[in-house]
Design an enzyme around this catalytic site. Structure first.
Site, mmCIF file in Angstrom:
data_model
loop_
_atom_site.group_PDB
_atom_site.id
_atom_site.type_symbol
_atom_site.label_atom_id
_atom_site.label_comp_id
_atom_site.label_asym_id
_atom_site.label_seq_id
_atom_site.Cartn_x
_atom_site.Cartn_y
_atom_site.Cartn_z
ATOM 1 N N LEU A 125 23.069 43.905 35.114
ATOM 2 C CA LEU A 125 23.306 45.316 34.832
ATOM 3 C C LEU A 125 24.181 45.413 33.576
ATOM 4 O O LEU A 125 23.948 46.237 32.699
ATOM 5 C CB LEU A 125 24.019 45.950 36.040
ATOM 6 N N GLY A 131 29.605 48.486 30.724
ATOM 7 C CA GLY A 131 30.458 47.732 31.648
ATOM 8 C C GLY A 131 30.732 48.605 32.849
ATOM 9 O O GLY A 131 29.840 48.826 33.682
ATOM 10 N N ILE A 157 26.292 37.308 32.911
ATOM 11 C CA ILE A 157 25.345 37.233 34.023
ATOM 12 C C ILE A 157 25.518 35.933 34.818
ATOM 13 O O ILE A 157 25.310 34.840 34.297
ATOM 14 C CB ILE A 157 23.892 37.390 33.514
ATOM 15 N N ILE A 337 55.654 29.842 46.445
ATOM 16 C CA ILE A 337 56.058 28.951 47.543
ATOM 17 C C ILE A 337 55.999 27.486 47.097
ATOM 18 O O ILE A 337 56.828 26.670 47.481
ATOM 19 C CB ILE A 337 55.184 29.219 48.793
ATOM 20 N N GLY A 340 57.481 24.795 41.091
ATOM 21 C CA GLY A 340 56.928 24.176 39.875
ATOM 22 C C GLY A 340 55.639 23.424 40.141
ATOM 23 O O GLY A 340 54.747 23.372 39.275
ATOM 24 N N GLU A 363 31.683 43.306 39.883
ATOM 25 C CA GLU A 363 31.017 44.321 40.725
ATOM 26 C C GLU A 363 31.846 45.617 40.770
ATOM 27 O O GLU A 363 31.893 46.308 41.786
ATOM 28 C CB GLU A 363 30.708 43.775 42.118
ATOM 29 N N THR A 365 35.526 47.236 38.632
ATOM 30 C CA THR A 365 36.964 46.952 38.624
ATOM 31 C C THR A 365 37.674 47.746 39.726
ATOM 32 O O THR A 365 37.094 48.674 40.321
ATOM 33 C CB THR A 365 37.562 47.378 37.269
ATOM 34 N N SER A 366 38.941 47.419 39.930
ATOM 35 C CA SER A 366 39.735 48.168 40.931
ATOM 36 C C SER A 366 39.789 49.646 40.567
ATOM 37 O O SER A 366 39.738 50.519 41.446
ATOM 38 C CB SER A 366 41.154 47.600 41.015
#
Ligand SMILES: Cc1cc2nc3c(=O)[nH]c(=O)nc-3n(C[C@H](O)[C@H](O)[C@H](O)COP(=O)(O)OP(=O)(O)OC[C@H]3O[C@@H](n4cnc5c(N)ncnc54)[C@H](O)[C@@H]3O)c2cc1C
Length: 381
Positions: A125, A131, A157, A337, A340, A363, A365-366
């Site tokens: 697409l 985009g 793609i 956590i 380094g 698929e 963006t936020s």
């Protein structure tokens, strides 16, 4: 909605977990560093039925549900999100577009090959001008006798250079806006289509991502997929399902980072005790575990709705938005956590931290998920 896991799904997940531990986990960093697509793994995933998850057995598929599918993507992503991304693009984008909107003849021609893994599918697409605004398609398809002639290019793609067939969107009538975009099945050995730039990516590096370039690419008239002008609308329906897979992928990725960080926190000693005994670390772990469970529940809710043939646009966007954002946070916490050591390639969390960023982009963006959700909330405003 029941979240009980059927014994059949448990068996599928056990098989997949063993497969991932044996065939994927030992090679993850090698594929990542070389940007190598693991073709042999996909051949074996095909043999096991994981390349035709959603399609009926009479077409060579596994005949499983969307609830099964999201669990499968989570499991693979927990070990290697790159493999999960290519698997998802094949199952729920390329192959599923043919299955959902194809004629019987198209289904019979392509789905058995795709479900067995003989062929991999891509789905295109995105273009340089299209985009987030996916209706900005510039690729054209012009009818010429018994063929359509496609010209243009598609960006980013997945499976472009390893796939054998792609579903590509092209403008067939510019005057009709997004209702003038149609979908075409294009076999990738067609002399009119070639693989262009291979992207050198931050993460998801074992997943194949390339440009596809069409120059007078002639496809038979019979390769129009769905009705003329329905390609963009059908694509949005495909993305509604695809986003559930990216949500599942995010959950799996976050879980992988969390499990690694949990184990590490028990082993690493500072100030004479395991760092898991420090409340700061415990709070990180508690937040990660809670958010991962919440993301999985949203993902399962969307998958259950899809199986029940209920509307999923809002539910899949919510699952994708939340799961991808908490996955970014989980990988950040996991590195913290590890201290380094998490910043080095000797430990798995470094790769999750890179891979995860795709989840808030691919698929949709936020930001686009929020637009989709808001549009649903406001009644299509
Ligand atoms: C690894 C990878 C694999 C991919 N695989 C595929 C594939 O197989 N097939 C395919 O078709 N595509 C694929 N894509 C493309 C992906 O779907 C697009 O990158 C994505 O939709 C965003 O489009 P864009 O990159 O052009 O960003 P843009 O649209 O240029 O967005 C840039 C920024 O602007 C923001 N923005 C844009 N419009 C708005 C708005 N209206 N409101 C608020 N913010 C906005 C976006 O959220 C983003 O933050 C892939 C991408 C990657 C990176």
């Amino acid at each position: 909605m029941s979240t009980a896991i059927s014994s059949e799904r448990q068996a599928i997940i056990r098989t997949l977990r063993d497969f991932c531990d044996a065939e994927i986990r030992p090679h993850v960093m090698k594929w990542d560093e070389a940007q190598e697509f693991p073709s042999e793994v996909f051949r074996k995933l095909g043999e096991l039925g994981f390349l035709g998850v959603l399609f009926p057995e009479k077409l060579g598929g596994a005949g499983l549900s969307y609830m099964d599918y999201q669990a499968i993507i989570e499991e693979v992503s927990c070990v290697d999100p790159s493999v999960a991304l290519s698997l998802a693009a094949h199952n729920s984008l390329g192959s599923n577009h043919i299955y959902q909107f194809g004629t019987d003849a198209q289904r019979q021609k392509y789905i058995p090959k795709l479900a067995s893994g003989e062929w991999l599918a891509a789905w295109g697409l995105t273009e340089s001008e299209a985009g987030s605004d996916s209706s900005g398609t510039r690729t054209t398809a012009v009818r010429d006798g018994e063929t359509w002639v496609l010209n243009g290019s598609k960006n980013f793609i997945t499976n472009a250079s390893v796939g054998r067939v792609a579903v590509l969107m092209a403008v067939t009538d510019r005057s009709k806006g997004n209702k003038g975009i149609s979908a075409f099945i294009v076999e990738l050995d067609n002399p009119g289509i070639r693989v262009g730039k291979k992207e050198n990516k931050l993460g998801m590096r074992a997943s194949d991502t390339c440009t596809l370039v069409m120059e007078d690419c002639r496809v038979p008239a019979a390769n129009l997929l769905g009705s003329l002008g329905s390609g963009w609308v059908d694509s949005m329906k495909i993305l509604d399902g695809g986003r559930i897979s990216i949500a599942a992928l995010s959950v799996g990725l976050a879980r992988g980072a969390y499990e690694a960080a949990l184990a590490y926190s028990r082993e690493r000693k500072q100030f004479g005790k395991a760092i898991s005994e420090f409340q700061a670390i415990q709070f990180y772990l508690a937040e990660m575990a809670t958010e991962i469970d919440a993301a999985r529940l949203l993902t399962e809710r969307a998958a259950a709705a899809k199986d029940a043939k209920e509307p999923v646009t809002k539910l899949s966007a919510m699952a994708k938005l939340y799961a991808s954002e908490i996955a970014v946070r989980a990988t950040d916490r996991a590195i913290q956590i590890y201290g380094g050591y998490g910043f080095t390639k000797d430990f798995p969390v470094e790769k999750y931290y890179r891979d995860v960023k795709l989840c808030t982009i691919g698929e949709g963006t936020s930001e686009i998920q929020k637009l989709v959700i808001a549009k649903q909330l406001l009644g299509g405003a």
